[in-house]
Design a protein around this motif. Structure first.
Motif, PDB file in Angstrom:
ATOM      1  N   LYS A  79       0.836  -1.198   0.000  1.00 26.84           N
ATOM      2  CA  LYS A  79       0.000   0.000   0.000  1.00 26.84           C
ATOM      3  C   LYS A  79       0.874   1.253   0.000  1.00 26.84           C
ATOM      4  O   LYS A  79       0.584   2.221  -0.702  1.00 26.84           O
ATOM      5  CB  LYS A  79      -0.922  -0.013   1.219  1.00 26.84           C
ATOM      6  CG  LYS A  79      -1.981   1.035   1.175  1.00 26.84           C
ATOM      7  CD  LYS A  79      -3.014   0.828   2.251  1.00 26.84           C
ATOM      8  CE  LYS A  79      -4.139   1.828   2.073  1.00 26.84           C
ATOM      9  NZ  LYS A  79      -5.252   1.564   2.936  1.00 26.84           N
ATOM     10  N   LEU A  80       1.969   1.232   0.786  1.00 24.92           N
ATOM     11  CA  LEU A  80       2.883   2.366   0.832  1.00 24.92           C
ATOM     12  C   LEU A  80       3.544   2.594  -0.530  1.00 24.92           C
ATOM     13  O   LEU A  80       3.608   3.722  -1.022  1.00 24.92           O
ATOM     14  CB  LEU A  80       3.949   2.138   1.900  1.00 24.92           C
ATOM     15  CG  LEU A  80       4.995   3.245   2.057  1.00 24.92           C
ATOM     16  CD1 LEU A  80       4.356   4.513   2.587  1.00 24.92           C
ATOM     17  CD2 LEU A  80       6.098   2.778   2.984  1.00 24.92           C
ATOM     18  N   VAL A  81       4.012   1.530  -1.152  1.00 29.77           N
ATOM     19  CA  VAL A  81       4.639   1.649  -2.478  1.00 29.77           C
ATOM     20  C   VAL A  81       3.625   2.159  -3.502  1.00 29.77           C
ATOM     21  O   VAL A  81       3.943   3.010  -4.340  1.00 29.77           O
ATOM     22  CB  VAL A  81       5.245   0.294  -2.911  1.00 29.77           C
ATOM     23  CG1 VAL A  81       5.643   0.299  -4.371  1.00 29.77           C
ATOM     24  CG2 VAL A  81       6.447  -0.042  -2.043  1.00 29.77           C
ATOM     25  N   GLY A  82       2.397   1.669  -3.427  1.00 26.37           N
ATOM     26  CA  GLY A  82       1.358   2.145  -4.343  1.00 26.37           C
ATOM     27  C   GLY A  82       1.082   3.624  -4.166  1.00 26.37           C
ATOM     28  O   GLY A  82       0.909   4.357  -5.154  1.00 26.37           O
ATOM     29  N   ASN A  83       1.031   4.085  -2.924  1.00 33.82           N
ATOM     30  CA  ASN A  83       0.808   5.508  -2.679  1.00 33.82           C
ATOM     31  C   ASN A  83       1.955   6.356  -3.200  1.00 33.82           C
ATOM     32  O   ASN A  83       1.743   7.430  -3.775  1.00 33.82           O
ATOM     33  CB  ASN A  83       0.597   5.767  -1.185  1.00 33.82           C
ATOM     34  CG  ASN A  83      -0.739   5.272  -0.696  1.00 33.82           C
ATOM     35  OD1 ASN A  83      -1.669   5.067  -1.467  1.00 33.82           O
ATOM     36  ND2 ASN A  83      -0.850   5.051   0.601  1.00 33.82           N
ATOM     37  N   ILE A  84       3.185   5.884  -3.004  1.00 27.99           N
ATOM     38  CA  ILE A  84       4.351   6.628  -3.502  1.00 27.99           C
ATOM     39  C   ILE A  84       4.326   6.707  -5.025  1.00 27.99           C
ATOM     40  O   ILE A  84       4.573   7.771  -5.607  1.00 27.99           O
ATOM     41  CB  ILE A  84       5.657   5.990  -2.988  1.00 27.99           C
ATOM     42  CG1 ILE A  84       5.793   6.231  -1.481  1.00 27.99           C
ATOM     43  CG2 ILE A  84       6.875   6.531  -3.724  1.00 27.99           C
ATOM     44  CD1 ILE A  84       6.927   5.472  -0.833  1.00 27.99           C
ATOM     45  N   VAL A  85       4.022   5.601  -5.675  1.00 30.83           N
ATOM     46  CA  VAL A  85       3.952   5.589  -7.141  1.00 30.83           C
ATOM     47  C   VAL A  85       2.847   6.536  -7.617  1.00 30.83           C
ATOM     48  O   VAL A  85       3.008   7.269  -8.604  1.00 30.83           O
ATOM     49  CB  VAL A  85       3.734   4.153  -7.669  1.00 30.83           C
ATOM     50  CG1 VAL A  85       3.360   4.141  -9.133  1.00 30.83           C
ATOM     51  CG2 VAL A  85       4.981   3.325  -7.437  1.00 30.83           C
ATOM     52  N   TRP A  86       1.725   6.555  -6.915  1.00 30.84           N
ATOM     53  CA  TRP A  86       0.615   7.440  -7.280  1.00 30.84           C
ATOM     54  C   TRP A  86       1.043   8.907  -7.181  1.00 30.84           C
ATOM     55  O   TRP A  86       0.776   9.707  -8.086  1.00 30.84           O
ATOM     56  CB  TRP A  86      -0.592   7.173  -6.381  1.00 30.84           C
ATOM     57  CG  TRP A  86      -1.709   8.140  -6.595  1.00 30.84           C
ATOM     58  CD1 TRP A  86      -2.026   9.209  -5.839  1.00 30.84           C
ATOM     59  CD2 TRP A  86      -2.654   8.125  -7.667  1.00 30.84           C
ATOM     60  NE1 TRP A  86      -3.103   9.846  -6.361  1.00 30.84           N
ATOM     61  CE2 TRP A  86      -3.510   9.222  -7.482  1.00 30.84           C
ATOM     62  CE3 TRP A  86      -2.845   7.285  -8.756  1.00 30.84           C
ATOM     63  CZ2 TRP A  86      -4.553   9.498  -8.348  1.00 30.84           C
ATOM     64  CZ3 TRP A  86      -3.888   7.571  -9.623  1.00 30.84           C
ATOM     65  CH2 TRP A  86      -4.731   8.665  -9.416  1.00 30.84           C
ATOM     66  N   VAL A  87       1.714   9.292  -6.093  1.00 33.34           N
ATOM     67  CA  VAL A  87       2.143  10.675  -5.907  1.00 33.34           C
ATOM     68  C   VAL A  87       3.149  11.079  -6.977  1.00 33.34           C
ATOM     69  O   VAL A  87       3.049  12.165  -7.563  1.00 33.34           O
ATOM     70  CB  VAL A  87       2.726  10.866  -4.488  1.00 33.34           C
ATOM     71  CG1 VAL A  87       3.447  12.193  -4.365  1.00 33.34           C
ATOM     72  CG2 VAL A  87       1.631  10.768  -3.447  1.00 33.34           C
ATOM     73  N   VAL A  88       4.102  10.211  -7.252  1.00 27.43           N
ATOM     74  CA  VAL A  88       5.123  10.531  -8.263  1.00 27.43           C
ATOM     75  C   VAL A  88       4.492  10.662  -9.648  1.00 27.43           C
ATOM     76  O   VAL A  88       4.804  11.592 -10.403  1.00 27.43           O
ATOM     77  CB  VAL A  88       6.239   9.456  -8.253  1.00 27.43           C
ATOM     78  CG1 VAL A  88       7.146   9.593  -9.458  1.00 27.43           C
ATOM     79  CG2 VAL A  88       7.040   9.542  -6.974  1.00 27.43           C
ATOM     80  N   THR A  89       3.583   9.772  -9.979  1.00 22.81           N
ATOM     81  CA  THR A  89       2.948   9.812 -11.301  1.00 22.81           C
ATOM     82  C   THR A  89       2.099  11.058 -11.478  1.00 22.81           C
ATOM     83  O   THR A  89       2.188  11.746 -12.507  1.00 22.81           O
ATOM     84  CB  THR A  89       2.085   8.553 -11.505  1.00 22.81           C
ATOM     85  OG1 THR A  89       2.903   7.399 -11.312  1.00 22.81           O
ATOM     86  CG2 THR A  89       1.484   8.518 -12.886  1.00 22.81           C
TER      87      THR A  89
END
Length: 151
Positions: A79-89
Motif C-alpha cells: 500500500k505504501l509503495v502504491g501511494n508513492i507511485v501514485w504521488v510521483v505519477t
C-alpha cells in the motif's frame, strides 16, 4: 483424519493386524489386505488436512501468527509503495509535462529565430560585393550561385 474403533476380542482373528503366527512370517499378505481397505473417496485435500493433527497446537499457532504478521507487513508495504507511485505519477503529469511542453515550444521558437537570422545573413552576403578579388581566374568573371546556403 484418524478414526478410532473399539475392537472386541472375538473379532481379533479377523483383523488384518492380528498377531497370529502365520501373519508374522507372511507380512505381504497382511499389507495387501490393509491396502484394499483404504477408501478411494478420500481426496488429496483430505489427506493434507489430516496432517494438521501431527503438528502440536502451540506450533500451529506460532506458525499461523508468523504468517499473518508477514502478510500484514507485505500488505502495508504494498500500500505504501502504491501511494508513492501514485504521488510521483500525478506530480509528473501535473508539473513535469506542462514544463516539458513549454521548453519544447521555446526550443522551436529559438530554432525559428536562428533560421531567420541565417536567411537574412545569407541574403546580405549574396547582395554584397566580394571583398577580395579572385586572382585565380585572370580576366574571367566569377559565377555566383543562385541557390542560398543551406540547400
Amino acid at each position: 483424519m484418524v478414526k478410532v474403533e473399539i475392537v472386541d476380542e472375538k473379532e481379533v482373528g479377523q483383523s488384518p493386524y492380528a498377531s497370529s503366527s502365520d501373519s508374522r512370517t507372511s507380512s505381504s499378505a497382511s499389507i495387501s489386505s490393509v491396502e484394499s481397505d483404504i477408501s478411494v473417496d478420500e481426496s488429496f485435500f483430505d489427506r493434507v488436512a489430516a496432517l494438521v493433527d501431527i503438528v502440536p497446537p502451540t506450533t500451529r499457532h506460532s506458525i499461523a501468527s508468523r504468517i499473518s504478521k508477514t502478510a500484514s507487513i507485505f500488505k502495508r508495504g504494498g500500500k505504501l509503495v502504491g501511494n508513492i507511485v501514485w504521488v510521483v505519477t500525478t506530480s509528473a503529469l501535473l508539473v513535469a509535462l506542462p514544463l516539458a511542453l513549454t521548453l519544447e515550444d521555446e526550443a522551436k521558437i529559438v530554432a525559428q529565430e536562428k533560421e531567420m537570422l541565417e536567411q537574412q545573413q545569407g541574403a546580405q552576403q549574396m547582395l554584397a560585393p566580394p571583398m577580395y578579388p579572385s586572382g585565380s581566374n585572370s580576366g574571367q568573371p566569377q559565377q555566383k550561385s543562385l541557390v542560398p546556403p543551406g540547400f
